[in-house]
Design a protein around this motif. Structure first.
Motif, PDB file in Angstrom:
ATOM      1  N   CYS A  11     -12.463  28.297  61.722  1.00  0.00           N
ATOM      2  CA  CYS A  11     -11.059  28.543  61.401  1.00  0.00           C
ATOM      3  C   CYS A  11     -10.504  29.520  62.427  1.00  0.00           C
ATOM      4  N   LEU A  12      -9.394  29.136  63.071  1.00  0.00           N
ATOM      5  CA  LEU A  12      -8.787  29.976  64.102  1.00  0.00           C
ATOM      6  C   LEU A  12      -7.308  30.192  63.814  1.00  0.00           C
ATOM      7  N   PRO A  13      -6.776  31.367  64.210  1.00  0.00           N
ATOM      8  CA  PRO A  13      -5.336  31.576  64.089  1.00  0.00           C
ATOM      9  C   PRO A  13      -4.579  30.690  65.081  1.00  0.00           C
ATOM     10  N   ALA A  14      -3.325  30.419  64.779  1.00  0.00           N
ATOM     11  CA  ALA A  14      -2.500  29.527  65.606  1.00  0.00           C
ATOM     12  C   ALA A  14      -2.433  29.990  67.061  1.00  0.00           C
ATOM     13  N   GLU A  15      -2.388  31.304  67.290  1.00  0.00           N
ATOM     14  CA  GLU A  15      -2.292  31.818  68.666  1.00  0.00           C
ATOM     15  C   GLU A  15      -3.525  31.438  69.482  1.00  0.00           C
ATOM     16  N   ALA A  16      -4.703  31.528  68.880  1.00  0.00           N
ATOM     17  CA  ALA A  16      -5.945  31.170  69.570  1.00  0.00           C
ATOM     18  C   ALA A  16      -5.978  29.668  69.853  1.00  0.00           C
ATOM     19  N   ILE A  17      -5.545  28.870  68.907  1.00  0.00           N
ATOM     20  CA  ILE A  17      -5.515  27.417  69.085  1.00  0.00           C
ATOM     21  C   ILE A  17      -4.592  27.052  70.241  1.00  0.00           C
ATOM     22  N   ALA A  18      -3.437  27.697  70.303  1.00  0.00           N
ATOM     23  CA  ALA A  18      -2.488  27.433  71.389  1.00  0.00           C
ATOM     24  C   ALA A  18      -3.077  27.836  72.742  1.00  0.00           C
ATOM     25  N   LYS A  19      -3.729  29.002  72.808  1.00  0.00           N
ATOM     26  CA  LYS A  19      -4.334  29.452  74.066  1.00  0.00           C
ATOM     27  C   LYS A  19      -5.416  28.500  74.545  1.00  0.00           C
ATOM     28  N   LEU A  20      -6.167  27.935  73.597  1.00  0.00           N
ATOM     29  CA  LEU A  20      -7.244  27.007  73.945  1.00  0.00           C
ATOM     30  C   LEU A  20      -6.734  25.605  74.255  1.00  0.00           C
ATOM     31  N   ILE A  24      -4.037  18.483  67.966  1.00  0.00           N
ATOM     32  CA  ILE A  24      -4.068  18.274  66.515  1.00  0.00           C
ATOM     33  C   ILE A  24      -4.742  16.945  66.181  1.00  0.00           C
ATOM     34  N   LEU A  25      -5.548  16.960  65.137  1.00  0.00           N
ATOM     35  CA  LEU A  25      -6.234  15.766  64.650  1.00  0.00           C
ATOM     36  C   LEU A  25      -5.530  15.222  63.412  1.00  0.00           C
ATOM     37  N   LYS A  26      -5.259  16.124  62.441  1.00  0.00           N
ATOM     38  CA  LYS A  26      -4.627  15.683  61.197  1.00  0.00           C
ATOM     39  C   LYS A  26      -4.151  16.893  60.402  1.00  0.00           C
ATOM     40  N   GLU A  27      -3.355  16.613  59.382  1.00  0.00           N
ATOM     41  CA  GLU A  27      -2.931  17.632  58.424  1.00  0.00           C
ATOM     42  C   GLU A  27      -3.601  17.311  57.096  1.00  0.00           C
ATOM     43  N   VAL A  28      -4.111  18.350  56.415  1.00  0.00           N
ATOM     44  CA  VAL A  28      -4.858  18.140  55.174  1.00  0.00           C
ATOM     45  C   VAL A  28      -4.421  19.142  54.110  1.00  0.00           C
ATOM     46  N   ASP A  29      -4.779  18.838  52.865  1.00  0.00           N
ATOM     47  CA  ASP A  29      -4.615  19.785  51.767  1.00  0.00           C
ATOM     48  C   ASP A  29      -5.859  20.657  51.729  1.00  0.00           C
ATOM     49  N   VAL A  30      -5.678  21.962  51.583  1.00  0.00           N
ATOM     50  CA  VAL A  30      -6.805  22.891  51.533  1.00  0.00           C
ATOM     51  C   VAL A  30      -6.671  23.832  50.342  1.00  0.00           C
ATOM     52  N   LYS A  38      -1.126  23.185  52.646  1.00  0.00           N
ATOM     53  CA  LYS A  38      -1.326  22.298  53.790  1.00  0.00           C
ATOM     54  C   LYS A  38      -1.875  23.108  54.954  1.00  0.00           C
ATOM     55  N   ALA A  39      -2.718  22.462  55.748  1.00  0.00           N
ATOM     56  CA  ALA A  39      -3.248  23.081  56.960  1.00  0.00           C
ATOM     57  C   ALA A  39      -3.465  21.992  57.998  1.00  0.00           C
ATOM     58  N   ARG A  40      -3.460  22.410  59.255  1.00  0.00           N
ATOM     59  CA  ARG A  40      -3.702  21.462  60.342  1.00  0.00           C
ATOM     60  C   ARG A  40      -5.133  21.620  60.847  1.00  0.00           C
ATOM     61  N   ILE A  41      -5.730  20.479  61.170  1.00  0.00           N
ATOM     62  CA  ILE A  41      -7.070  20.464  61.757  1.00  0.00           C
ATOM     63  C   ILE A  41      -6.931  20.007  63.204  1.00  0.00           C
ATOM     64  N   PHE A  42      -7.593  20.742  64.092  1.00  0.00           N
ATOM     65  CA  PHE A  42      -7.563  20.443  65.516  1.00  0.00           C
ATOM     66  C   PHE A  42      -8.932  19.951  65.958  1.00  0.00           C
ATOM     67  N   ARG A  43      -8.961  19.208  67.062  1.00  0.00           N
ATOM     68  CA  ARG A  43     -10.203  18.612  67.547  1.00  0.00           C
ATOM     69  C   ARG A  43     -10.777  19.367  68.739  1.00  0.00           C
ATOM     70  N   GLU A  57     -14.495  20.540  64.755  1.00  0.00           N
ATOM     71  CA  GLU A  57     -13.105  20.546  64.312  1.00  0.00           C
ATOM     72  C   GLU A  57     -12.745  21.979  63.958  1.00  0.00           C
ATOM     73  N   CYS A  58     -11.478  22.295  64.026  1.00  0.00           N
ATOM     74  CA  CYS A  58     -11.017  23.667  63.802  1.00  0.00           C
ATOM     75  C   CYS A  58      -9.836  23.646  62.851  1.00  0.00           C
ATOM     76  N   LEU A  59      -9.926  24.410  61.798  1.00  0.00           N
ATOM     77  CA  LEU A  59      -8.850  24.542  60.821  1.00  0.00           C
ATOM     78  C   LEU A  59      -7.942  25.688  61.236  1.00  0.00           C
ATOM     79  N   GLU A  60      -6.639  25.451  61.256  1.00  0.00           N
ATOM     80  CA  GLU A  60      -5.677  26.489  61.627  1.00  0.00           C
ATOM     81  C   GLU A  60      -5.471  27.458  60.458  1.00  0.00           C
ATOM     82  N   LEU A  61      -5.643  28.747  60.740  1.00  0.00           N
ATOM     83  CA  LEU A  61      -5.416  29.769  59.720  1.00  0.00           C
ATOM     84  C   LEU A  61      -3.930  30.086  59.630  1.00  0.00           C
ATOM     85  N   PRO A  62      -3.376  30.085  58.434  1.00  0.00           N
ATOM     86  CA  PRO A  62      -1.966  30.450  58.292  1.00  0.00           C
ATOM     87  C   PRO A  62      -1.780  31.953  58.495  1.00  0.00           C
TER      88      PRO A  62
END
Length: 103
Positions: A11-20, A24-30, A38-43, A57-62
């Protein structure tokens, strides 16, 4: 990065996901402490710890916060939590002893 025994995946914060530059792979219920949301999963987030590498896979932390390393990447990379000393330890992988099992 925090190790979280309640988290299942990376699980990563949005800022880290953007830097990397993760895609996006999909949006899921968590389920969270605040309830279902809702949360986004990245590949294709690649981790390298103790010379062991894996892609997850990486789950975006709100709302930012610390990155969390969940049980799936811990097991895949052969890492264990030493609670007494509050450190991660690599499990053995050698010709005589290994954490990898095929039964």
């Amino acid at each position: 990065m925090l190790v979280d025994t309640g988290a299942t995946t990376l699980c990563l914060p949005a800022e880290a996901i953007a830097k990397l530059g993760l895609k996006i792979l999909k949006e899921v219920d968590v389920a969270t402490a605040m309830g279902i949301g809702k949360a986004r999963i990245f590949r294709d987030a690649t981790l390298s710890i103790f010379g062991r590498e894996g892609t997850f896979e990486c789950l975006e932390l709100p709302g930012g916060g610390d990155a969390l390393l969940g049980v799936i990447p811990l097991e895949a990379l052969g890492l264990e939590i030493d609670l007494k000393n509050q450190v991660l330890k690599p499990l053995p992988i050698s010709p005589t002893e290994t954490y990898l099992t095929i039964l």
